[in-house]
Write an enzyme that holds these catalytic residues in place. Structure first.
Site, short mmCIF file in Angstrom:
data_model
loop_
_atom_site.label_atom_id
_atom_site.label_comp_id
_atom_site.label_asym_id
_atom_site.label_seq_id
_atom_site.Cartn_x
_atom_site.Cartn_y
_atom_site.Cartn_z
N HIS A 53 92.18 36.97 14.05
CA HIS A 53 91.35 36.43 12.97
C HIS A 53 90.19 37.36 12.60
CE1 HIS A 53 88.75 34.77 16.30
NE2 HIS A 53 87.79 35.05 15.43
N ASP A 78 96.53 34.74 18.42
CA ASP A 78 95.27 35.29 17.90
C ASP A 78 94.92 36.62 18.55
OD1 ASP A 78 93.13 35.36 16.18
OD2 ASP A 78 91.83 34.12 17.43
N SER A 138 84.00 37.31 19.01
CA SER A 138 85.46 37.24 18.96
C SER A 138 86.09 38.61 19.17
CB SER A 138 85.91 36.70 17.62
OG SER A 138 85.55 35.34 17.47
N LEU A 184 115.22 28.82 23.20
CA LEU A 184 116.17 28.04 23.98
C LEU A 184 116.96 27.09 23.07
CD1 LEU A 184 117.31 27.22 26.74
CD2 LEU A 184 115.37 25.64 26.99
#
Length: 485
Positions: free
Chosen positions: A131, A161, A235, A287
């Protein structure tokens, strides 16, 4: 690809050493020893109890050269006229010039943002958050020494992310050591370094407050919770243990609380970064089952002694699971040698398993343990999703016949069963989670052929019986157990 090779090279070494990756994914020429700060120790009855470390300064000094500030510029299209947010601007919304500006076509404008990251290779590879850099027109990286470089995106993974970017031409880069987040213990000291609110090279300390947190940010949530301060701009920066090893990537903060931040476990990044470096994206194993967790009522219906495993509510057509012979109603207890008890556990372990690998899946079927070998396929994105529409009986269900037209409008890939047109509030069906739009496919493992057939099956149920239903909800199939009161 160098990063990927280094990652693979040190997979075994990671068992021997805490990181096993050295500096920059284990490049032997870059390996550094990470001295451990000495904590204050309290001695009570000959038991040594580590207290607050005497100082974090030595640790911060060693780590900060590997942490970077990231500035991004994005073009926001059709942004319209943006009024500056300071008092007294003469051309605000109530200005007599307002109609002039309103008559102008929407304008593009440049939006700036800031974040953090850390160097993992002396060639200039940097980990940050997706982000932070997604859709950026320009990415500029500022090193701890003040030098600035333009960066390019190497790979992005929105689902976790994570992002990998790269700068070129920089010399003397100091990369950080990747540690082991699996062995991280709640209560352990950690340090976060980054650029909160654009304040570069900020160091905060705290402890690991929790592990395995699910905050609804994506399908593979498995966050480390910490009270080391994480704010906007942090971040992508590293969460570091007291050995100077990166154990997490700072990612999010809890908006309604103070001292609650979240970091992506570095072990997850170890699996993803080589793929981002090689392909620019991530390929995940598939799966091909719909699963749900067992409730006490379901445990009784399936006659399980212990709460273990996950219930297979659906098996997708032509999927690896169908080819391997896995059936609806099976209970998956182990996947590739790993026990699974929560839906998120199976989702993560399947997604992280290489496409094409054949794995052992342990099941409980009709009370007996069996094993199936499954060759995993590749997950397609997006997965099929939908929502749905069903006459009245003692359980509180109003059902009608399922026609091809109704099935098509509901996005249901079947013409078998009956559709729920209404659920009486407070009824056993409502308590069991039956919804309007659900398609009832089976009752007590017997297919439902019509509304009459459904009614006859309901009439057989005695008071206190657990009625096991298999329902179709949009593109998903699941089981539910209703207690006939």
């Amino acid at each position: 690809m160098k990063i990927a090779k280094n990652m693979r090279k040190h997979v075994v070494t990671a068992v021997i050493a805490i990181t096993g990756l050295g500096v920059g994914y284990g490049m032997s020429s870059n390996v550094r020893t990470a001295p451990q700060p000495q904590p204050v120790v309290s001695v009570t009855n000959d038991i040594k109890v580590p207290m607050v470390p005497a100082s974090f300064s030595e640790l911060a000094e060693r780590i900060r050269p590997g942490v970077v500030n990231i500035q991004v510029i994005k073009k926001v299209q059709n942004a319209g006229f943006a009024y500056p947010d300071f008092p007294g601007f003469p051309f605000g919304e109530n200005s007599p010039f307002g109609p002039f500006f309103e008559g102008n076509p929407p304008m593009d404008r440049m939006q700036e943002g800031t974040g953090s990251g850390f160097i993992i290779d002396r060639e200039g590879y940097i980990i940050t958050n997706n982000h932070v850099v997604e859709d950026a027109d320009r990415i500029q990286v500022k090193l701890a020494n003040g030098k600035e470089y333009d960066a390019e995106v190497v790979g992005l993974d929105p689902k976790t992310d994570l992002a990998l970017i790269k700068i070129s031409g920089a010399e003397g880069l100091q990369s950080l050591i990747l540690g082991n987040s699996e062995d991280l213990e709640v209560g352990s000291w950690v340090v976060a370094i980054g650029s909160p609110f654009g304040l570069e090279q900020t160091v905060t300390q705290g402890i690991v407050s929790g592990k395995g947190r699910v905050i609804g940010s994506g399908p593979y949530d498995d966050f480390i919770q910490t009270d080391a301060s994480i704010n906007p701009g942090n971040s992508g920066g590293p969460l570091v243990n007291m050995n100077g090893e990166v154990v997490g990537i700072n990612t999010a903060m809890y908006p309604n609380g103070q001292g609650i931040g979240f970091a992506i476990p570095v072990d997850m990044a170890k699996n993803i970064i080589p793929q981002l470096e090689e392909k620019g994206s991530v390929t995940r194993g598939w799966l091909g089952v719909g699963i749900q967790e067992l409730t006490p009522a379901l445990e009784k219906s399936f006659r399980l002694k212990d709460k273990e495993g996950l219930l297979v509510a659906d098996v997708f057509k032509d999927s690896p699971a169908e080819i391997a012979g896995i059936l609806t109603g099976d209970i998956i207890t182990r996947f590739d040698g790993k026990s699974v008890s929560e839906a998120k556990d199976l989702s993560r372990v399947v997604a992280s398993t290489p496409v094409g690998k054949t794995v052992a899946v342990t099941l409980i079927r009709d009370g007996k343990a069996i094993e199936r070998s499954v060759k995993l396929g590749e997950m397609e994105d997006p997965a099929k999703m939908a929502s749905l529409p069903l006459k009245k009986n003692p359980l509180g269900i109003t059902a009608q016949e399922l026609t091809p037209e109704i099935a098509s409008s509901l996005g249901v890939d079947t013409n078998e069963g009956v559709v729920v047109r209404g659920v009486e509030p407070g009824s056993p069906a409502a308590d069991a989670g039956i919804r309007t739009g659900d398609v009832i496919r089976e009752v007590n493992r017997s297919p439902v052929e019509s509304v009459g057939d459904f009614s006859r099956k309901m009439e057989k149920a005695k008071s206190g019986d657990h009625i096991l239903m298999r329902i179709q909800r949009g593109g998903n199939s699941l089981f539910t157990a209703i207690t006939n009161s």
